[in-house]
Design a protein around this motif. Structure first.
Motif, mmCIF file in Angstrom:
data_model
loop_
_atom_site.group_PDB
_atom_site.id
_atom_site.type_symbol
_atom_site.label_atom_id
_atom_site.label_comp_id
_atom_site.label_asym_id
_atom_site.label_seq_id
_atom_site.Cartn_x
_atom_site.Cartn_y
_atom_site.Cartn_z
ATOM 1 N N MET A 62 0.935 -1.323 -0.284
ATOM 2 C CA MET A 62 -0.067 0.134 0.054
ATOM 3 C C MET A 62 0.688 1.101 -0.062
ATOM 4 S SD MET A 62 -3.201 -0.930 -0.020
ATOM 5 C CE MET A 62 -3.965 0.622 0.322
ATOM 6 N N ALA A 63 0.176 2.442 -0.668
ATOM 7 C CA ALA A 63 1.111 3.653 -0.645
ATOM 8 C C ALA A 63 0.845 4.376 0.749
ATOM 9 C CB ALA A 63 0.559 4.526 -1.542
ATOM 10 N N SER A 64 1.801 4.988 0.982
ATOM 11 C CA SER A 64 1.672 5.981 2.095
ATOM 12 C C SER A 64 1.929 7.265 1.776
ATOM 13 C CB SER A 64 2.718 5.428 3.319
ATOM 14 O OG SER A 64 3.979 5.549 3.033
ATOM 15 N N ILE A 65 1.531 8.218 2.607
ATOM 16 C CA ILE A 65 1.819 9.720 2.194
ATOM 17 C C ILE A 65 2.156 10.474 3.497
ATOM 18 C CG2 ILE A 65 0.870 11.790 1.349
ATOM 19 C CD1 ILE A 65 -0.803 10.162 -0.519
ATOM 20 N N VAL A 66 3.303 10.979 3.820
ATOM 21 C CA VAL A 66 3.684 11.808 4.916
ATOM 22 C C VAL A 66 4.057 12.970 4.550
ATOM 23 C CG1 VAL A 66 5.267 11.680 6.712
ATOM 24 C CG2 VAL A 66 4.700 9.526 5.820
ATOM 25 N N LYS A 119 6.694 21.455 4.496
ATOM 26 C CA LYS A 119 5.762 22.043 3.354
ATOM 27 C C LYS A 119 5.394 21.095 2.445
ATOM 28 C CE LYS A 119 6.751 27.031 4.599
ATOM 29 N NZ LYS A 119 6.898 28.400 3.981
ATOM 30 N N ALA A 120 6.229 19.998 2.352
ATOM 31 C CA ALA A 120 5.963 19.187 1.158
ATOM 32 C C ALA A 120 5.260 17.811 1.814
ATOM 33 C CB ALA A 120 7.180 19.008 0.511
ATOM 34 N N TYR A 121 5.152 16.937 0.621
ATOM 35 C CA TYR A 121 4.147 15.405 1.066
ATOM 36 C C TYR A 121 5.077 14.566 0.251
ATOM 37 C CZ TYR A 121 0.242 17.875 2.846
ATOM 38 O OH TYR A 121 -0.356 19.170 3.479
ATOM 39 N N ARG A 122 5.384 13.674 1.131
ATOM 40 C CA ARG A 122 6.333 12.398 0.407
ATOM 41 C C ARG A 122 5.245 11.093 0.327
ATOM 42 N NH1 ARG A 122 11.244 9.141 3.283
ATOM 43 N NH2 ARG A 122 9.269 8.381 4.226
ATOM 44 N N ALA A 123 5.256 10.703 -0.963
ATOM 45 C CA ALA A 123 4.412 9.518 -1.466
ATOM 46 C C ALA A 123 5.469 8.295 -1.579
ATOM 47 C CB ALA A 123 3.594 9.763 -2.548
ATOM 48 N N GLN A 124 5.116 7.241 -0.823
ATOM 49 C CA GLN A 124 5.888 6.198 -1.132
ATOM 50 C C GLN A 124 5.147 4.882 -1.302
ATOM 51 O OE1 GLN A 124 7.910 4.450 2.740
ATOM 52 N NE2 GLN A 124 9.776 5.271 1.469
ATOM 53 N N ILE A 125 5.577 3.988 -2.402
ATOM 54 C CA ILE A 125 4.887 2.673 -2.402
ATOM 55 C C ILE A 125 5.911 1.595 -2.017
ATOM 56 C CG2 ILE A 125 3.369 3.776 -4.008
ATOM 57 C CD1 ILE A 125 5.051 2.209 -6.221
ATOM 58 N N SER A 126 5.386 0.360 -1.546
ATOM 59 C CA SER A 126 6.298 -0.920 -1.557
ATOM 60 C C SER A 126 6.382 -1.532 -2.898
ATOM 61 C CB SER A 126 5.741 -1.597 -0.392
ATOM 62 O OG SER A 126 5.645 -0.882 0.849
ATOM 63 N N LEU A 127 7.541 -2.223 -3.178
ATOM 64 C CA LEU A 127 7.748 -3.065 -4.368
ATOM 65 C C LEU A 127 8.358 -4.322 -4.053
ATOM 66 C CD1 LEU A 127 9.468 -0.168 -6.550
ATOM 67 C CD2 LEU A 127 7.058 -0.837 -6.705
ATOM 68 N N TYR A 128 8.052 -5.389 -4.663
ATOM 69 C CA TYR A 128 8.556 -6.509 -4.377
ATOM 70 C C TYR A 128 9.068 -7.248 -5.389
ATOM 71 C CZ TYR A 128 9.007 -11.266 -2.361
ATOM 72 O OH TYR A 128 9.359 -12.669 -1.961
ATOM 73 N N LYS A 129 10.508 -7.692 -5.509
ATOM 74 C CA LYS A 129 10.778 -8.218 -6.921
ATOM 75 C C LYS A 129 12.230 -9.095 -6.551
ATOM 76 C CE LYS A 129 13.083 -6.771 -11.172
ATOM 77 N NZ LYS A 129 13.726 -5.939 -12.073
ATOM 78 N N GLN A 130 11.969 -10.455 -7.156
ATOM 79 C CA GLN A 130 12.932 -11.316 -6.952
ATOM 80 C C GLN A 130 13.230 -11.714 -5.475
ATOM 81 O OE1 GLN A 130 16.192 -9.906 -9.674
ATOM 82 N NE2 GLN A 130 15.165 -10.273 -11.322
ATOM 83 N N GLY A 131 12.500 -11.623 -4.586
ATOM 84 C CA GLY A 131 12.648 -11.819 -3.348
ATOM 85 C C GLY A 131 13.060 -10.910 -2.417
ATOM 86 N N LYS A 132 13.123 -9.641 -2.746
ATOM 87 C CA LYS A 132 13.544 -8.514 -2.156
ATOM 88 C C LYS A 132 12.471 -7.371 -2.176
ATOM 89 C CE LYS A 132 18.391 -9.158 -3.298
ATOM 90 N NZ LYS A 132 19.661 -8.620 -3.801
ATOM 91 N N HIS A 133 12.278 -6.766 -1.029
ATOM 92 C CA HIS A 133 11.577 -5.599 -0.746
ATOM 93 C C HIS A 133 12.216 -4.430 -0.958
ATOM 94 C CE1 HIS A 133 8.203 -7.810 0.687
ATOM 95 N NE2 HIS A 133 9.006 -8.530 1.382
ATOM 96 N N ASN A 134 11.563 -3.615 -1.724
ATOM 97 C CA ASN A 134 12.036 -2.077 -2.293
ATOM 98 C C ASN A 134 10.814 -0.911 -1.902
ATOM 99 O OD1 ASN A 134 13.938 -0.315 -2.873
ATOM 100 N ND2 ASN A 134 14.540 -1.269 -4.852
ATOM 101 N N LYS A 135 11.240 0.035 -1.749
ATOM 102 C CA LYS A 135 10.427 1.192 -1.882
ATOM 103 C C LYS A 135 10.868 2.281 -3.033
ATOM 104 C CE LYS A 135 9.550 0.741 3.017
ATOM 105 N NZ LYS A 135 8.033 0.311 2.983
ATOM 106 N N LEU A 136 9.652 2.852 -3.439
ATOM 107 C CA LEU A 136 10.023 3.799 -4.369
ATOM 108 C C LEU A 136 9.120 5.088 -3.978
ATOM 109 C CD1 LEU A 136 10.727 4.599 -7.342
ATOM 110 C CD2 LEU A 136 8.478 3.695 -8.083
ATOM 111 N N SER A 137 9.964 6.254 -3.897
ATOM 112 C CA SER A 137 9.308 7.479 -3.194
ATOM 113 C C SER A 137 9.409 8.640 -4.145
ATOM 114 C CB SER A 137 9.743 7.822 -1.758
ATOM 115 O OG SER A 137 10.956 7.872 -1.909
ATOM 116 N N GLN A 138 8.530 9.876 -3.884
ATOM 117 C CA GLN A 138 8.608 11.071 -4.532
ATOM 118 C C GLN A 138 7.902 12.069 -3.623
ATOM 119 O OE1 GLN A 138 8.585 10.763 -8.690
ATOM 120 N NE2 GLN A 138 7.786 12.804 -8.990
ATOM 121 N N THR A 139 8.535 13.238 -3.733
ATOM 122 C CA THR A 139 8.045 14.312 -3.021
ATOM 123 C C THR A 139 7.474 15.571 -3.812
ATOM 124 O OG1 THR A 139 10.042 14.060 -1.403
ATOM 125 C CG2 THR A 139 8.809 16.241 -1.331
ATOM 126 N N PHE A 140 6.041 15.711 -3.286
ATOM 127 C CA PHE A 140 5.315 16.794 -3.950
ATOM 128 C C PHE A 140 5.094 17.895 -2.977
ATOM 129 C CE2 PHE A 140 4.536 12.559 -5.647
ATOM 130 C CZ PHE A 140 4.719 12.586 -6.960
#
Length: 346
Positions: free
Chosen positions: A1-5, A9-30
């Motif tokens: 699930m995505a999280s927004i923190v 003055k900005a908001y960081r959105a982050q999603i979880s990724l899972y690939k080849q047995g490893k967890h990773n996260k992708l985030s971007q600030t708006f």
């Protein structure tokens, strides 16, 4: 699930990724929460659709290298593949640690403009074409969000053409010298280039069995960077006629231990040609310039373009027209005079 923190003055959105047995996260600030929510929704939908979002954190340099080994290696000739490998080093030097997700047309354009400062427009264009092809592939696989490759342009200066055709006067001067000194094998290589318009690699690939009365079967090409002897294109396979005098001179050359007629001379034909032209006080050109000279001379004698195209081994007539729109100086002057005479007669 995505999280927004909210972070300041900005908001960081982050999603979880899972690939080849490893967890990773992708985030971007708006700047706004709404923008963060829209991005997160888009990423989740893309993830649900099977797009490889984890790949977006890969550096472009790593992606490009993997891409040429996994995709292009089976699509192109060995010599072309070697060009891709050289481009891979260029990509590493230019893009360094820039990730796929951080690429856009502005980033790539800046890097290409940087490269263009120290390289010719033609070289820059060839590098950019390979980069664009890889970017389109990355977009098709979902590794980058936008198909921006078409927006990137080749810029930079076009240096003076090195392989210019020599004039008819200098063509005669050079040809006479070569015929008068056939004891020098390199002279015969240059003579054959003038007489046939064959590419340097095609000339070096001549074997005794390539000759027939009176002509040459063009079936292979030698490259200094590859063991692949296949021709540049399918249309390059052709038979090229030569006159009897030249045929006899070439036919009398003893074959080398490797079976070829001409020695490779460490692939320094360009340097040897430069020395020869300087000795004869003829403006410098390249071995490809001898090919241009052959074509330009045939055009100056009103030889049909379809025949010239076939003799040169071009893919089609349009290729021939694109390469040889410029006529030799003497012919251009004559055509200028003819055009003016026609206008004056109106």
């Amino acid at each position: 699930m995505a999280s927004i923190v909210k972070r300041g003055k900005a908001y960081r959105a982050q999603i979880s990724l899972y690939k080849q047995g490893k967890h990773n996260k992708l985030s971007q600030t708006f700047l706004t929460k709404k923008e963060a929510q829209l991005w997160a929704l888009e990423m989740e939908l893309a993830k649900g659709g099977g797009k490889e979002l984890a790949e977006r954190t890969t550096t472009f340099a790593d992606f490009f290298e993997r891409w040429i080994y996994l995709v292009k290696v089976n699509d192109v000739k060995e010599t072309t593949f070697q060009n891709y490998l050289r481009t891979s080093q260029v990509v590493k030097n230019l893009f360094k640690d820039i990730r796929l997700k951080d690429l856009n047309d502005i980033v790539v354009q800046k890097k290409i403009d940087e490269y263009a400062k120290t390289h010719s427009r033609k070289t820059t264009h060839e590098v950019l074409l390979k980069i664009k092809t890889s970017l389109r592939d990355a977009y098709a696989r979902g590794y980058i969000a936008n198909d921006f490759a078409r927006l990137v342009k080749t810029r930079g200066e076009t240096p003076p053409k090195r392989n210019k055709a020599i004039s008819i006067t200098n063509l005669k001067k050079l040809r006479n010298h070569l015929l008068q000194h056939p004891e020098d094998e390199f002279n015969l290589l240059v003579l054959l280039a003038l007489e046939t318009g064959m590419r340097r690699g095609e000339l070096l690939a001549i074997r005794p069995e390539s000759l027939y009365e009176y002509g040459i079967e063009v079936r292979h090409s030698i490259s200094p960077t590859s063991t692949d002897t296949s021709l540049k294109t399918q249309n390059a396979k052709r038979d090229v006629s030569i006159n009897q005098e030249v045929y006899n001179l070439i036919n009398n050359i003893p074959p080398k231990d490797n079976g070829y007629t001409f020695g490779f001379s460490g692939f320094k034909q360009s340097e040897l040609l430069s020395d020869l032209l300087e000795q004869l006080e003829i403006p410098k050109t390249t071995f490809h310039g001898l090919r241009d000279t052959h074509a330009s001379f045939l055009f100056s004698q009103n030889i049909d373009i379809a025949y010239v195209s076939q003799r040169l081994g071009h893919i089609n007539i349009q290729t021939t027209q694109n390469y040889y729109l410029e006529l030799m100086p003497e012919k251009k002057h004559q055509q200028d005079a003819d055009a003016l005479n026609l206008l004056n007669s109106l």
